[in-house]
Design a protein around this motif. Structure first.
Motif, PDB file in Angstrom:
ATOM      1  N   SER A  77       0.856  -1.181   0.000  1.00 13.56           N
ATOM      2  CA  SER A  77       0.000   0.000   0.000  1.00 13.56           C
ATOM      3  C   SER A  77       0.894   1.234   0.000  1.00 13.56           C
ATOM      4  O   SER A  77       1.879   1.286   0.749  1.00 13.56           O
ATOM      5  CB  SER A  77      -0.910   0.011   1.225  1.00 13.56           C
ATOM      6  N   ASP A 104       1.654  -2.286  -4.840  1.00 15.40           N
ATOM      7  CA  ASP A 104       0.388  -1.561  -4.909  1.00 15.40           C
ATOM      8  C   ASP A 104       0.185  -1.036  -6.336  1.00 15.40           C
ATOM      9  O   ASP A 104       1.031  -0.298  -6.855  1.00 15.40           O
ATOM     10  CB  ASP A 104       0.412  -0.391  -3.920  1.00 15.40           C
ATOM     11  N   ALA A 106      -1.375   1.333  -7.283  1.00 15.09           N
ATOM     12  CA  ALA A 106      -1.346   2.797  -7.270  1.00 15.09           C
ATOM     13  C   ALA A 106       0.040   3.340  -7.604  1.00 15.09           C
ATOM     14  O   ALA A 106       0.185   4.532  -7.896  1.00 15.09           O
ATOM     15  CB  ALA A 106      -1.790   3.320  -5.914  1.00 15.09           C
ATOM     16  N   HIS A 108       1.771   2.416 -10.183  1.00 13.86           N
ATOM     17  CA  HIS A 108       1.958   2.317 -11.630  1.00 13.86           C
ATOM     18  C   HIS A 108       2.375   3.670 -12.217  1.00 13.86           C
ATOM     19  O   HIS A 108       1.729   4.686 -11.978  1.00 13.86           O
ATOM     20  CB  HIS A 108       0.663   1.833 -12.280  1.00 13.86           C
ATOM     21  N   ARG A 110       4.722   5.540 -11.346  1.00 17.09           N
ATOM     22  CA  ARG A 110       5.138   6.514 -10.330  1.00 17.09           C
ATOM     23  C   ARG A 110       6.448   6.106  -9.652  1.00 17.09           C
ATOM     24  O   ARG A 110       6.838   6.683  -8.653  1.00 17.09           O
ATOM     25  CB  ARG A 110       4.032   6.683  -9.287  1.00 17.09           C
TER      26      ARG A 110
END
Length: 224
Positions: A77, A104, A106, A108, A110
């Protein structure tokens, strides 16, 4: 061309045999007896117990063993990211390289913004027990492949810049008389645990011939 660094974490017998094929020793921080009296400092891979992670126990093992590489707990996370980065920086005091394992979705696209570049990226090769769902396109800097079958590891290496890997799967198959023939696992024509191990190691090494492994950074900030 240079092959990736390869680590195996298993019995003392397997670690000793694998060293004949250029492999390096690995150990989980919960089980260090197999690397007792093994040349580990600056060479070995210190793995974790990811299901029941204990950071203080991990850190103590890293301080004791001074591994070449260790892995921080999985980033399941983004809410955990700051805490995991602090742990990774603490581990970096005792290891030349620390691996971050983003999981996570999220994260992707980044990675460059959120995962500091001095850390190696870890890709958990999919197995029936789990793996990394983030697509290979995210992995554009040195990658350590975590577990999985040797044939699957090799296929992922064509999609990302692999610098190192750990692989224990062939040790499990050897117990049943199977070996990795360079493409698949199959029954060994002669059989025997050590024969299966040796031929698997040789064939895994051969499968990486011609691969241009990504070089790891010098890691000079470790061992402060």
């Amino acid at each position: 061309m240079s092959a990736p660094l390869k680590f195996v974490a298993h019995s003392r017998h397997v670690i000793t045999l694998a060293a004949e094929f250029g492999w390096r020793p690995g150990a989980r921080y919960t089980n260090l007896r197999d690397v007792r009296n093994v040349d580990f400092a600056g060479v070995g891979f210190l793995d974790i117990h990811w299901k029941r992670y204990d950071f203080m126990r991990h850190l103590a093992a890293a301080e004791r063993l001074r591994p070449f590489m260790t892995v921080a707990r999985d980033i399941e996370s983004v809410q955990q990211l700051d805490a995991i980065l602090r742990e990774a920086e603490a581990l970096q005091r005792f290891a030349r390289h620390v691996v971050l394992v983003p999981k996570d979705p999220a994260l992707h696209r980044r990675f460059d913004a959120l995962l500091p570049p001095h850390f190696v990226l870890g890709f958990s090769v999919p197995t029936r027990y789990g793996g990394t769902a983030l697509p290979p396109e995210n992995y554009t800097r040195p990658v350590h492949l975590l577990g999985g079958r040797p044939d699957v590891q090799r296929r992922y290496a064509d999609l990302m810049p692999v610098a190192s890997l750990d692989c224990n799967r062939f040790t499990l198959d050897a117990r049943f008389g199977d070996y990795f023939d360079g493409e698949i696992f199959r029954p060994h024509p002669q059989g025997g645990y050590d024969t299966c191990l040796r031929d698997s190691l040789a064939n895994i090494n051969h499968s990486w011939r011609g691969y241009r492994a990504t070089a790891l950074a010098s890691g000079e900030k470790a061992h402060e």
